[in-house]
Design a protein around this motif. Sequence first.
Motif, PDB file in Angstrom:
ATOM      1  N   ALA A   1      10.790   5.167  -8.322  1.00  0.00           N
ATOM      2  CA  ALA A   1      11.563   5.861  -7.290  1.00  0.00           C
ATOM      3  C   ALA A   1      10.661   6.681  -6.379  1.00  0.00           C
ATOM      4  O   ALA A   1      10.894   6.764  -5.171  1.00  0.00           O
ATOM      5  CB  ALA A   1      12.618   6.758  -7.940  1.00  0.00           C
ATOM      6  N   ARG A   2       9.621   7.284  -6.968  1.00  0.00           N
ATOM      7  CA  ARG A   2       8.718   8.119  -6.153  1.00  0.00           C
ATOM      8  C   ARG A   2       7.913   7.273  -5.178  1.00  0.00           C
ATOM      9  O   ARG A   2       7.517   7.755  -4.108  1.00  0.00           O
ATOM     10  CB  ARG A   2       7.773   8.888  -7.092  1.00  0.00           C
ATOM     11  CG  ARG A   2       7.008  10.022  -6.422  1.00  0.00           C
ATOM     12  CD  ARG A   2       7.953  11.122  -5.964  1.00  0.00           C
ATOM     13  NE  ARG A   2       7.209  12.283  -5.487  1.00  0.00           N
ATOM     14  CZ  ARG A   2       6.644  12.367  -4.299  1.00  0.00           C
ATOM     15  NH1 ARG A   2       6.689  11.324  -3.466  1.00  0.00           N
ATOM     16  NH2 ARG A   2       5.996  13.454  -3.926  1.00  0.00           N
ATOM     17  N   LEU A   3       7.704   6.005  -5.512  1.00  0.00           N
ATOM     18  CA  LEU A   3       6.916   5.117  -4.650  1.00  0.00           C
ATOM     19  C   LEU A   3       7.789   4.229  -3.785  1.00  0.00           C
ATOM     20  O   LEU A   3       7.284   3.337  -3.090  1.00  0.00           O
ATOM     21  CB  LEU A   3       5.975   4.259  -5.500  1.00  0.00           C
ATOM     22  CG  LEU A   3       4.886   5.012  -6.261  1.00  0.00           C
ATOM     23  CD1 LEU A   3       4.078   4.061  -7.125  1.00  0.00           C
ATOM     24  CD2 LEU A   3       3.964   5.778  -5.311  1.00  0.00           C
ATOM     25  N   SER A   4       9.091   4.422  -3.825  1.00  0.00           N
ATOM     26  CA  SER A   4       9.995   3.605  -3.005  1.00  0.00           C
ATOM     27  C   SER A   4      10.108   4.217  -1.612  1.00  0.00           C
ATOM     28  O   SER A   4      10.827   5.204  -1.434  1.00  0.00           O
ATOM     29  CB  SER A   4      11.369   3.523  -3.660  1.00  0.00           C
ATOM     30  OG  SER A   4      11.282   2.850  -4.886  1.00  0.00           O
TER      31      SER A   4
ATOM     32  N   PRO B   1       0.828  -1.213   0.000  1.00  0.00           N
ATOM     33  CA  PRO B   1       0.000   0.000   0.000  1.00  0.00           C
ATOM     34  C   PRO B   1       0.857   1.256   0.000  1.00  0.00           C
ATOM     35  O   PRO B   1       1.996   1.253   0.474  1.00  0.00           O
ATOM     36  CB  PRO B   1      -0.811  -0.130   1.294  1.00  0.00           C
ATOM     37  CG  PRO B   1       0.000  -1.032   2.168  1.00  0.00           C
ATOM     38  CD  PRO B   1       0.696  -1.985   1.249  1.00  0.00           C
ATOM     39  N   GLY B   2       0.285   2.311  -0.550  1.00  0.00           N
ATOM     40  CA  GLY B   2       1.003   3.581  -0.604  1.00  0.00           C
ATOM     41  C   GLY B   2       0.249   4.555  -1.495  1.00  0.00           C
ATOM     42  O   GLY B   2      -0.867   4.272  -1.954  1.00  0.00           O
TER      43      GLY B   2
ATOM     44  N   ALA C   1       5.420   0.536  -3.683  1.00  0.00           N
ATOM     45  CA  ALA C   1       4.653   0.845  -2.473  1.00  0.00           C
ATOM     46  C   ALA C   1       3.618   1.910  -2.826  1.00  0.00           C
ATOM     47  O   ALA C   1       3.691   3.057  -2.378  1.00  0.00           O
ATOM     48  CB  ALA C   1       5.586   1.331  -1.377  1.00  0.00           C
ATOM     49  N   GLY C   2       2.659   1.523  -3.633  1.00  0.00           N
ATOM     50  CA  GLY C   2       1.643   2.448  -4.103  1.00  0.00           C
ATOM     51  C   GLY C   2       1.215   2.091  -5.506  1.00  0.00           C
ATOM     52  O   GLY C   2       1.571   1.027  -6.039  1.00  0.00           O
TER      53      GLY C   2
END
Length: 395
Positions: free
Chosen positions: A392-395, A67-68, A125-126
């Motif tokens: 990268a933005r969701l890491s 989730p994210g 993560a998203g």
Amino acid sequence: MSFTESARDMRDDLIQLRHSLHTTPELGLHLPRTQEKVLAALDGLPLEVKTGTGLSSVTAVLRGGRPGPAVLLRGDMDALPVAEKNDLPYVSQLPGQMHACGHDLHTAMLAGAARLLSARREELAGDVIFMFQPGEEGHEGAKHMIAEGVLDAAGARPVAAYGMHVVSAMLPPGLFASRPGPIMAAADTFLVTVKGRGGHGSSPHRSLDPIAAGCEMVTALQTMVTRGFDVFDPVVVTVGSFHGGSADNVIPDEARFEATVRTFSKDNRTKIKRRLVEVVRGIAAAHGLEVEASFGMGYPVTVNDDGEAAFVGRTADELFGPGRYFVSPQPVMGSEDFSYVLEEVPGAFVFLGACPADRDPATAPYNHSPEAVFDDAVLSDGAALYATLAHARLS
């Protein structure tokens, strides 16, 4: 494998998709064949796909393994009413229609990014929203997709949005360029009808000449811009159409002209709207004529979030190495309806040089030219950057 390596492995597929799109360009908001090709390219991927109701859009959501938040990636799909003048094996097959702005590359790169990210879905993560948009060329396609819910497609507003645009000139091939703050101008339209009294060309004193007054208005508008606006907050007014009269010895009843108006700030956009009308009304009054003037609001300023623009630069450097990303010292006077997305979501818009290696970027035909050519070699790097930004933005 890195995204760059994976993207190179799918290079032939990206080229095939791009060429297929280029041969059958479609205009405006309704792109049925383009939509069909995009859906085929996404077929089999673990995506939640939805098509538009009022336009031929495609919205696809990739759910991450954890989730994210959500991130949005956008690629526009429409072509231009331009007759292609290139000798290519994949030249446009539709007379008077051409992918002269490179949107076929954007579509192929975004489809490639969907494949790349789908293969590594468990690492996310998203969620990722893929926004395949019609109608960028003057039809407010982004605005229509927002109204139909693209920003809420993942269930929550994205925390960042990224768009990319290739250029057939200006930048060397493979060079990415962006900047914090305004990156593209607002584009509005100014329409003027000067109403006089017609008569014989030999006796202008017996008439009220709208052509002479209209010409004075055109010149005065240029002077007004240079004297009324700060050069470090640029304003451009270009009269691209002027019509009046039907014969050399006849003074017509009216003359009409149209101008495009480009600005980079809300203050100047408001001010120029007022000042344009004041100038033409003042000149008309001085000549004893009437004038009708209207200001049509077009695309707003495209404004990059400072942090997201810096993130794009860092990501490009890490992905491709130093020297492939360039911070543009100034914005571009063109306009872009990704501006509507960036009004709602922090994000960044980035340019990618796609000038063929055998041409000089300083002299090559630019976007919208019937002779514009875009290099397929940039497709894999564009897809890799799209995917890496989301990953990268969701890491």
